[in-house]
Scaffold this motif. Structure first.
Motif, PDB file in Angstrom:
ATOM      1  N   LYS A   1      25.950  65.117   5.005  1.00  0.00           N
ATOM      2  CA  LYS A   1      24.739  65.437   5.053  1.00  0.00           C
ATOM      3  C   LYS A   1      23.987  64.194   6.086  1.00  0.00           C
ATOM      4  O   LYS A   1      24.773  63.257   5.259  1.00  0.00           O
ATOM      5  CB  LYS A   1      23.478  65.579   3.733  1.00  0.00           C
ATOM      6  N   PRO A   2      23.835  63.904   7.252  1.00  0.00           N
ATOM      7  CA  PRO A   2      22.909  62.799   7.874  1.00  0.00           C
ATOM      8  C   PRO A   2      22.503  61.887   6.890  1.00  0.00           C
ATOM      9  O   PRO A   2      21.245  62.592   6.895  1.00  0.00           O
ATOM     10  CB  PRO A   2      22.824  63.466   9.192  1.00  0.00           C
ATOM     11  N   ASP A   3      22.829  60.872   7.700  1.00  0.00           N
ATOM     12  CA  ASP A   3      21.849  60.145   6.939  1.00  0.00           C
ATOM     13  C   ASP A   3      20.572  59.743   7.649  1.00  0.00           C
ATOM     14  O   ASP A   3      19.369  59.611   6.414  1.00  0.00           O
ATOM     15  CB  ASP A   3      22.108  58.097   7.395  1.00  0.00           C
ATOM     16  N   GLU A   4      20.438  60.063   8.759  1.00  0.00           N
ATOM     17  CA  GLU A   4      19.067  60.652   9.100  1.00  0.00           C
ATOM     18  C   GLU A   4      17.713  61.112   8.422  1.00  0.00           C
ATOM     19  O   GLU A   4      16.532  61.443   8.397  1.00  0.00           O
ATOM     20  CB  GLU A   4      18.912  60.540  11.197  1.00  0.00           C
ATOM     21  N   VAL A   5      18.421  62.951   8.257  1.00  0.00           N
ATOM     22  CA  VAL A   5      18.445  63.731   7.585  1.00  0.00           C
ATOM     23  C   VAL A   5      17.257  63.759   6.036  1.00  0.00           C
ATOM     24  O   VAL A   5      16.490  63.614   5.479  1.00  0.00           O
ATOM     25  CB  VAL A   5      18.927  65.112   7.043  1.00  0.00           C
ATOM     26  N   MET A   6      19.183  63.278   5.619  1.00  0.00           N
ATOM     27  CA  MET A   6      18.880  61.915   4.259  1.00  0.00           C
ATOM     28  C   MET A   6      17.488  61.577   4.161  1.00  0.00           C
ATOM     29  O   MET A   6      16.414  62.092   3.008  1.00  0.00           O
ATOM     30  CB  MET A   6      19.480  61.660   3.466  1.00  0.00           C
ATOM     31  N   ARG A   7      17.471  60.417   4.860  1.00  0.00           N
ATOM     32  CA  ARG A   7      16.092  59.535   4.960  1.00  0.00           C
ATOM     33  C   ARG A   7      14.658  59.724   4.688  1.00  0.00           C
ATOM     34  O   ARG A   7      13.716  59.438   3.929  1.00  0.00           O
ATOM     35  CB  ARG A   7      16.430  58.217   5.442  1.00  0.00           C
TER      36      ARG A   7
END
Ligand SMILES: C[S@@+](CC[C@H](N)C(=O)[O-])C[C@H]1O[C@@H](n2cnc3c(N)ncnc32)[C@H](O)[C@@H]1O
Length: 240
Positions: free
Chosen positions: A179-185
């Motif tokens: 999962k992409p970092d920007e989504v997870m953050r």
């Protein structure tokens, strides 16, 4: 903030956690998606989640648990979600990633596990796999809820309820279903600052990395020795 990632099976790990000790569950379990037919269920994860023309140097390791049919997937999710219910604090949020095929199952599972189901939020991808003559599978989904009434927060207003971000490029991916970092953050902000985020299906550690970067602690578990090592290395990069 602190973190810990256990190497082993999720049930055994969850059983060791104390009652009402965790502030949020954020997880991306094996979807077992497309398990409608016998051949679907026996297909390896690499051919499911990786392009067939992948450059051999970017080939990623397989993982297990992605071959359940719908009935056994629902039964299995209900079991581990019930254990998560026990370890979460009253009012704690729960966030489950899923895809379009497993969306109805996931909204059943969250409730069967004892949680209040509160909604569905989309992660729309800028680069979905094209589908000739049809709509591409543009989104994955977050099914979310809470243990009883959602605990009130005075540190934050409204959180974002939809995320638009590209899939991690094949050449940069550390996990087949990363999962992409920007989504997870954005997603981990559902946990109060300083709280503990739980992910029993760590993979390459995207949830843990995001939790640390957002000032939350993290506990997780990963069955695969390979992905456990990948996640440990990734976490050590953000906070040794
Ligand atoms: C969908 S992936 C998670 C990917 C992760 N979100 C990322 O961004 O890298 C699910 C992970 O759960 C692990 N897994 C499968 N069955 C498990 C089990 N029973 N206990 C613990 N981990 C398990 C798999 O090895 C796989 O890495």
């Amino acid at each position: 903030v602190q973190w810990h990632i256990h190497r082993g099976e999720a049930f055994a790990f969850l059983r060791e956690l104390k009652d009402a000790s965790i502030d949020a569950l954020v997880t991306d379990p094996p979807y077992s998606s497309g398990g409608f037919t016998r051949s679907d269920r026996t297909t390896g994860v690499q051919s499911k989640y990786q392009r067939h023309d992948v450059n051999p140097e970017h080939e990623l390791a397989a993982f297990s648990g992605d071959n359940r049919d719908q009935r056994s997937m629902l039964a299995w999710c209900t079991l581990w979600l019930s254990e998560c219910f026990r370890v979460l604090k009253e009012g704690a949020p729960v966030v489950l990633f899923t895809d379009w095929r497993q969306l109805p199952l996931t909204t059943d599972a969250i409730q069967a596990g004892g949680f209040v189901w509160r909604g569905i939020c989309p992660w729309t991808k800028m680069n979905p796999r094209p589908r000739k003559g049809g709509f591409p599978a543009t989104a994955e989904f977050v099914v979310w809820g809470s243990k009883g009434p959602l605990a009130p927060r005075d540190d934050v207003g409204c959180l974002k309820g939809a995320w638009h971000a590209p899939k991690v490029h094949q050449s940069k991916r550390l996990h087949l279903t990363e999962k992409p970092d920007e989504v997870m953050r954005e997603v981990v902000r559902i946990c109060p600052p300083g709280g503990i985020v739980l992910d029993p299906f760590v993979g390459s550690g995207s949830t843990g990395k995001a939790a640390i970067l957002e000032g939350r602690s993290f506990v997780g578990c990963e069955l695969s020795e390979h992905y456990h090592a990948v996640a440990m290395a990734r976490m050590n990069e953000v906070q040794p």
